[in-house]
Design a protein around this motif. Structure first.
Motif, short mmCIF file in Angstrom:
data_model
loop_
_atom_site.label_atom_id
_atom_site.label_comp_id
_atom_site.label_asym_id
_atom_site.label_seq_id
_atom_site.Cartn_x
_atom_site.Cartn_y
_atom_site.Cartn_z
N GLU A 10 -7.57 -18.78 -24.13
CA GLU A 10 -6.27 -19.45 -24.11
C GLU A 10 -6.23 -20.61 -25.11
O GLU A 10 -7.25 -21.14 -25.53
N TRP A 11 -5.01 -21.00 -25.49
CA TRP A 11 -4.85 -22.17 -26.36
C TRP A 11 -5.26 -23.42 -25.60
O TRP A 11 -4.90 -23.60 -24.43
N MET A 12 -5.98 -24.29 -26.28
CA MET A 12 -6.49 -25.52 -25.65
C MET A 12 -5.93 -26.74 -26.38
O MET A 12 -5.98 -26.82 -27.61
N ASN A 13 -5.38 -27.67 -25.61
CA ASN A 13 -4.76 -28.88 -26.17
C ASN A 13 -4.90 -29.98 -25.13
O ASN A 13 -4.13 -30.06 -24.19
N LYS A 14 -5.90 -30.82 -25.31
CA LYS A 14 -6.21 -31.84 -24.31
C LYS A 14 -5.56 -33.18 -24.61
O LYS A 14 -5.14 -33.89 -23.70
N CYS A 35 -6.76 -22.65 -35.43
CA CYS A 35 -6.15 -23.96 -35.22
C CYS A 35 -4.67 -23.87 -35.57
O CYS A 35 -4.30 -23.17 -36.51
N SER A 36 -3.84 -24.56 -34.82
CA SER A 36 -2.41 -24.54 -35.07
C SER A 36 -1.80 -25.86 -34.62
O SER A 36 -2.49 -26.74 -34.11
N MET A 37 -0.50 -25.98 -34.82
CA MET A 37 0.22 -27.15 -34.35
C MET A 37 1.01 -26.75 -33.11
O MET A 37 1.60 -25.67 -33.08
N ALA A 38 0.98 -27.57 -32.08
CA ALA A 38 1.65 -27.24 -30.83
C ALA A 38 3.12 -26.92 -31.08
O ALA A 38 3.82 -27.68 -31.73
N GLY A 39 3.55 -25.75 -30.61
CA GLY A 39 4.93 -25.33 -30.79
C GLY A 39 5.14 -24.38 -31.94
O GLY A 39 6.21 -23.79 -32.05
N GLN A 57 -2.54 -31.84 -41.77
CA GLN A 57 -2.61 -33.13 -42.46
C GLN A 57 -3.97 -33.32 -43.12
O GLN A 57 -4.97 -32.69 -42.74
N GLU A 58 -3.99 -34.20 -44.09
CA GLU A 58 -5.25 -34.52 -44.76
C GLU A 58 -6.17 -35.24 -43.76
O GLU A 58 -5.73 -36.10 -43.00
N GLY A 59 -7.44 -34.82 -43.75
CA GLY A 59 -8.39 -35.43 -42.82
C GLY A 59 -8.58 -34.66 -41.54
O GLY A 59 -9.32 -35.09 -40.66
N VAL A 60 -7.91 -33.49 -41.39
CA VAL A 60 -8.06 -32.67 -40.19
C VAL A 60 -9.17 -31.65 -40.42
O VAL A 60 -9.18 -30.94 -41.43
N THR A 61 -10.12 -31.55 -39.49
CA THR A 61 -11.23 -30.61 -39.57
C THR A 61 -11.05 -29.53 -38.51
O THR A 61 -10.90 -29.84 -37.33
N CYS A 62 -11.05 -28.27 -38.94
CA CYS A 62 -10.99 -27.11 -38.03
C CYS A 62 -12.24 -26.29 -38.29
O CYS A 62 -12.31 -25.52 -39.25
N ASP A 63 -13.25 -26.45 -37.42
CA ASP A 63 -14.58 -25.89 -37.67
C ASP A 63 -15.01 -25.01 -36.50
O ASP A 63 -14.95 -25.43 -35.34
N VAL A 64 -15.46 -23.76 -36.78
CA VAL A 64 -15.88 -22.84 -35.72
C VAL A 64 -17.11 -23.36 -34.99
O VAL A 64 -17.37 -22.97 -33.84
N ASN A 65 -17.88 -24.24 -35.59
CA ASN A 65 -19.10 -24.76 -34.96
C ASN A 65 -18.83 -25.95 -34.03
O ASN A 65 -19.64 -26.23 -33.15
N SER A 66 -17.71 -26.64 -34.22
CA SER A 66 -17.50 -27.87 -33.44
C SER A 66 -16.09 -27.98 -32.84
O SER A 66 -15.91 -28.66 -31.84
N GLY A 67 -15.07 -27.35 -33.44
CA GLY A 67 -13.71 -27.48 -32.95
C GLY A 67 -12.82 -28.20 -33.94
O GLY A 67 -13.04 -28.13 -35.15
N LEU A 68 -11.82 -28.92 -33.44
CA LEU A 68 -10.85 -29.62 -34.29
C LEU A 68 -10.93 -31.13 -34.07
O LEU A 68 -11.06 -31.59 -32.93
N TYR A 69 -10.81 -31.85 -35.18
CA TYR A 69 -10.72 -33.31 -35.09
C TYR A 69 -9.81 -33.82 -36.19
O TYR A 69 -9.91 -33.41 -37.35
N CYS A 70 -8.88 -34.71 -35.82
CA CYS A 70 -7.97 -35.34 -36.77
C CYS A 70 -8.25 -36.83 -36.80
O CYS A 70 -8.14 -37.51 -35.77
N TYR A 128 -2.07 -31.03 -32.40
CA TYR A 128 -2.73 -29.77 -32.72
C TYR A 128 -3.27 -29.09 -31.46
O TYR A 128 -3.45 -29.73 -30.42
N GLU A 129 -3.54 -27.80 -31.58
CA GLU A 129 -4.17 -27.04 -30.51
C GLU A 129 -5.10 -25.99 -31.13
O GLU A 129 -4.93 -25.63 -32.29
N ILE A 130 -6.08 -25.53 -30.35
CA ILE A 130 -7.02 -24.53 -30.86
C ILE A 130 -7.24 -23.44 -29.82
O ILE A 130 -6.98 -23.62 -28.64
N ARG A 131 -7.74 -22.29 -30.29
CA ARG A 131 -8.27 -21.27 -29.40
C ARG A 131 -9.48 -20.65 -30.07
O ARG A 131 -9.60 -20.67 -31.30
#
Length: 282
Positions: free
Chosen positions: A47-51, A83-87, A100-113, A128-131
């Motif tokens: 499922e999509w995850m967005n905490k 990785c996507s943007m909510a909505g 945005q610049e500075g956003v990391t979407c990495d299969v080893n760790s996840g997403l961080y902005c 943002y949200e990820i699955r």
């Protein structure tokens, strides 16, 4: 008188008891293990995850695996990430086109902005949200292949040709002599080709939403004191500031409550936005 005495001897035979001992041996049964003939890798997207919801007080967004595991259940080692943007409705839109610049979407760790890496006045991460894709191995039975033979019968039909004879009778033409006087016309050269000329004007972005002014007013009436453009535009394109391509439909990433109208321009009403960070995107 003589008394006769008779002596009787009694002999007791010993009793013999025969004992038979039966020995029973139990044989252990071993179940033959059939090896798996076909091991197949099975995968599924979770499922999509967005905490977290970025806002001016907490402008970053941490959707890393380490931060998500106390809220969501997913595999220890994901094999893929999206990785996507909510909505945003469609995953056919490349994440890099609106991230945005500075956003990391990495299969080893996840997403961080990291909001400190963002440019412009609106230094708050998007929501943002990820699955992730989780995979495992299963023993499956390969499908049975049935060979089917199809016989094709072709029927050839020979067409019948009908011979038709046409008799043409030609009558001699009648000649009529007519004299025409051309009218006198003033020499006027009309335009032979009228073409509509169009051009796209520069991108216009007058307002930068903020906490004190969360709305965004890019209507024609508000833009005319800063930009020059025609009185009645024939078309409009709306986008998000910093996006590189117009191949992405505006509706796929526009926030709820945003109006992009050819007759009036663009307006974002922050009171119509869901979630905690009720600020229009620039």
């Amino acid at each position: 008188t003589t008394a006769e005495t008779t002596t009787v001897y009694t002999t007791t035979q010993p009793t013999t008891t025969e004992t038979t001992t039966v020995s029973t041996t139990t044989l252990s049964t071993t179940t033959a293990t059939t090896p798996c003939e076909h091991v197949q890798e099975m995968c599924e997207w979770k499922e999509w995850m967005n905490k977290e919801y970025p806002n001016p007080n907490n402008p970053n967004q941490n959707e890393t695996y380490a931060n998500l595991r106390d809220t969501y259940e997913f595999c220890e080692v994901p094999m893929g990430i999206e990785c996507s943007m909510a909505g945003v409705d469609s995953l056919e839109i490349p994440f890099e086109s609106f991230a945005q610049e500075g956003v990391t979407c990495d299969v080893n760790s996840g997403l961080y902005c990291d909001a400190s890496q963002l440019s412009g006045f609106f230094a708050v991460c998007y929501d943002y949200e990820i699955r992730v894709k989780c995979c495992w191995e299963e023993c499956v039975t390969p499908p049975t292949t049935t060979e089917t033979t199809t016989f094709s019968t072709t029927t050839t039909t020979t067409p019948t040709t009908a011979e038709t004879t046409t008799v043409s009778t030609t009558m001699p033409p009648t000649t009529t002599e007519t004299t025409t006087t051309p009218p006198t016309t003033a020499a006027t050269t009309p335009c032979e080709h009228v073409e509509e000329m169009c051009e796209w004007k520069e991108w216009m972005n007058k307002e930068e939403p903020s906490t004190s002014n969360p709305n965004q007013n890019e209507t024609y009436a508000n833009l005319r004191d800063t930009y020059e453009f025609c009185e009645t535009p024939m078309d409009i394109q709306c986008s998000m500031s910093g996006m590189d391509t117009l191949d992405i439909p505006f509706e796929s990433f526009a926030q709820e409550g945003v109006i992009c109208d050819m007759s009036s321009g663009l307006y974002c009403d922050a009171s119509m936005l869901p979630g905690k960070g009720q600020i229009c995107l620039a």
